[in-house]
Design a protein around this motif. Structure first.
Motif, PDB file in Angstrom:
ATOM      1  N   ILE A  47      35.771  35.839  33.290  1.00 34.10           N
ATOM      2  CA  ILE A  47      34.881  36.589  34.177  1.00 34.10           C
ATOM      3  C   ILE A  47      35.279  36.384  35.630  1.00 34.10           C
ATOM      4  O   ILE A  47      35.301  37.335  36.422  1.00 34.10           O
ATOM      5  CB  ILE A  47      33.410  36.186  33.940  1.00 34.10           C
ATOM      6  CG1 ILE A  47      32.953  36.700  32.578  1.00 34.10           C
ATOM      7  CG2 ILE A  47      32.506  36.725  35.049  1.00 34.10           C
ATOM      8  CD1 ILE A  47      31.618  36.160  32.137  1.00 34.10           C
ATOM      9  N   ALA A  48      35.622  35.158  35.994  1.00 37.13           N
ATOM     10  CA  ALA A  48      36.019  34.884  37.382  1.00 37.13           C
ATOM     11  C   ALA A  48      37.296  35.644  37.757  1.00 37.13           C
ATOM     12  O   ALA A  48      37.383  36.230  38.844  1.00 37.13           O
ATOM     13  CB  ALA A  48      36.224  33.382  37.572  1.00 37.13           C
ATOM     14  N   VAL A  49      38.267  35.647  36.856  1.00 41.03           N
ATOM     15  CA  VAL A  49      39.532  36.328  37.159  1.00 41.03           C
ATOM     16  C   VAL A  49      39.324  37.840  37.261  1.00 41.03           C
ATOM     17  O   VAL A  49      39.799  38.470  38.215  1.00 41.03           O
ATOM     18  CB  VAL A  49      40.601  35.980  36.097  1.00 41.03           C
ATOM     19  CG1 VAL A  49      41.817  36.894  36.211  1.00 41.03           C
ATOM     20  CG2 VAL A  49      41.018  34.531  36.233  1.00 41.03           C
ATOM     21  N   THR A  50      38.628  38.423  36.299  1.00 40.90           N
ATOM     22  CA  THR A  50      38.430  39.878  36.356  1.00 40.90           C
ATOM     23  C   THR A  50      37.559  40.282  37.550  1.00 40.90           C
ATOM     24  O   THR A  50      37.786  41.337  38.143  1.00 40.90           O
ATOM     25  CB  THR A  50      37.829  40.423  35.042  1.00 40.90           C
ATOM     26  OG1 THR A  50      36.642  39.701  34.720  1.00 40.90           O
ATOM     27  CG2 THR A  50      38.818  40.335  33.900  1.00 40.90           C
ATOM     28  N   SER A  51      36.602  39.452  37.929  1.00 42.27           N
ATOM     29  CA  SER A  51      35.793  39.745  39.124  1.00 42.27           C
ATOM     30  C   SER A  51      36.647  39.699  40.383  1.00 42.27           C
ATOM     31  O   SER A  51      36.497  40.544  41.277  1.00 42.27           O
ATOM     32  CB  SER A  51      34.644  38.751  39.250  1.00 42.27           C
ATOM     33  OG  SER A  51      33.775  38.873  38.163  1.00 42.27           O
ATOM     34  N   ALA A  52      37.537  38.718  40.458  1.00 41.30           N
ATOM     35  CA  ALA A  52      38.422  38.616  41.624  1.00 41.30           C
ATOM     36  C   ALA A  52      39.367  39.811  41.691  1.00 41.30           C
ATOM     37  O   ALA A  52      39.593  40.377  42.774  1.00 41.30           O
ATOM     38  CB  ALA A  52      39.216  37.314  41.562  1.00 41.30           C
ATOM     39  N   VAL A  53      39.912  40.223  40.550  1.00 41.62           N
ATOM     40  CA  VAL A  53      40.797  41.391  40.524  1.00 41.62           C
ATOM     41  C   VAL A  53      40.028  42.645  40.932  1.00 41.62           C
ATOM     42  O   VAL A  53      40.523  43.473  41.698  1.00 41.62           O
ATOM     43  CB  VAL A  53      41.447  41.550  39.129  1.00 41.62           C
ATOM     44  CG1 VAL A  53      42.155  42.894  39.000  1.00 41.62           C
ATOM     45  CG2 VAL A  53      42.409  40.404  38.863  1.00 41.62           C
ATOM     46  N   PHE A  54      38.815  42.782  40.430  1.00 41.28           N
ATOM     47  CA  PHE A  54      37.975  43.932  40.808  1.00 41.28           C
ATOM     48  C   PHE A  54      37.764  43.971  42.315  1.00 41.28           C
ATOM     49  O   PHE A  54      37.878  45.028  42.947  1.00 41.28           O
ATOM     50  CB  PHE A  54      36.630  43.864  40.091  1.00 41.28           C
ATOM     51  CG  PHE A  54      35.654  44.910  40.538  1.00 41.28           C
ATOM     52  CD1 PHE A  54      35.721  46.191  40.020  1.00 41.28           C
ATOM     53  CD2 PHE A  54      34.686  44.618  41.480  1.00 41.28           C
ATOM     54  CE1 PHE A  54      34.825  47.165  40.436  1.00 41.28           C
ATOM     55  CE2 PHE A  54      33.790  45.581  41.906  1.00 41.28           C
ATOM     56  CZ  PHE A  54      33.859  46.868  41.386  1.00 41.28           C
TER      57      PHE A  54
END
Length: 114
Positions: A47-54
């Motif tokens: 979740i942290a990685v995909t939120s950062a990419v978003f």
């Protein structure tokens, strides 16, 4: 999303069974705890990685930015999902002949003589 839910609900019991059945009866509690902790950690990290990419690729400034961010986040999640099976074979521990456990009968016999 329906397909993802079906896939995850089918895979999780099989993965947990594989993790628990790979240890002896005396280590089942430890294996279960480690499995659950790493599952939670992996979900949080994902979740942290995909939120950062978003956020980096788009954000909430406009509908176009949301679309770009969402697409980038989904592609990142897909790449991580496709790359995960490659990591399964990397961390396998194979005991060498020198570190294999000695049968209990041999240990007891050596202690009786010693």
């Amino acid at each position: 999303m329906l397909l993802t839910g079906i896939g995850i609900s089918a895979a999780m019991p099989a993965v947990q069974n594989a993790a628990i059945s790979s240890v002896g009866p005396e280590s089942i509690g430890t294996a279960s705890g480690i499995y659950n902790a790493l599952r939670q950690l992996g979900g949080s990290f994902g979740i942290a990685v995909t939120s950062a990419v978003f956020t980096v690729a788009g954000g909430y400034t406009s509908t176009t930015a949301v679309q770009h961010g969402f697409r980038a986040a989904l592609l990142t999640a897909a790449a991580a999902t496709l790359g995960a099976p490659a990591g399964l074979g990397v961390a396998r521990h194979r005991p060498s002949a020198a570190t294999e456990s000695v049968p209990a009968v041999a240990v007891e016999g050596a202690q009786a003589r010693g």
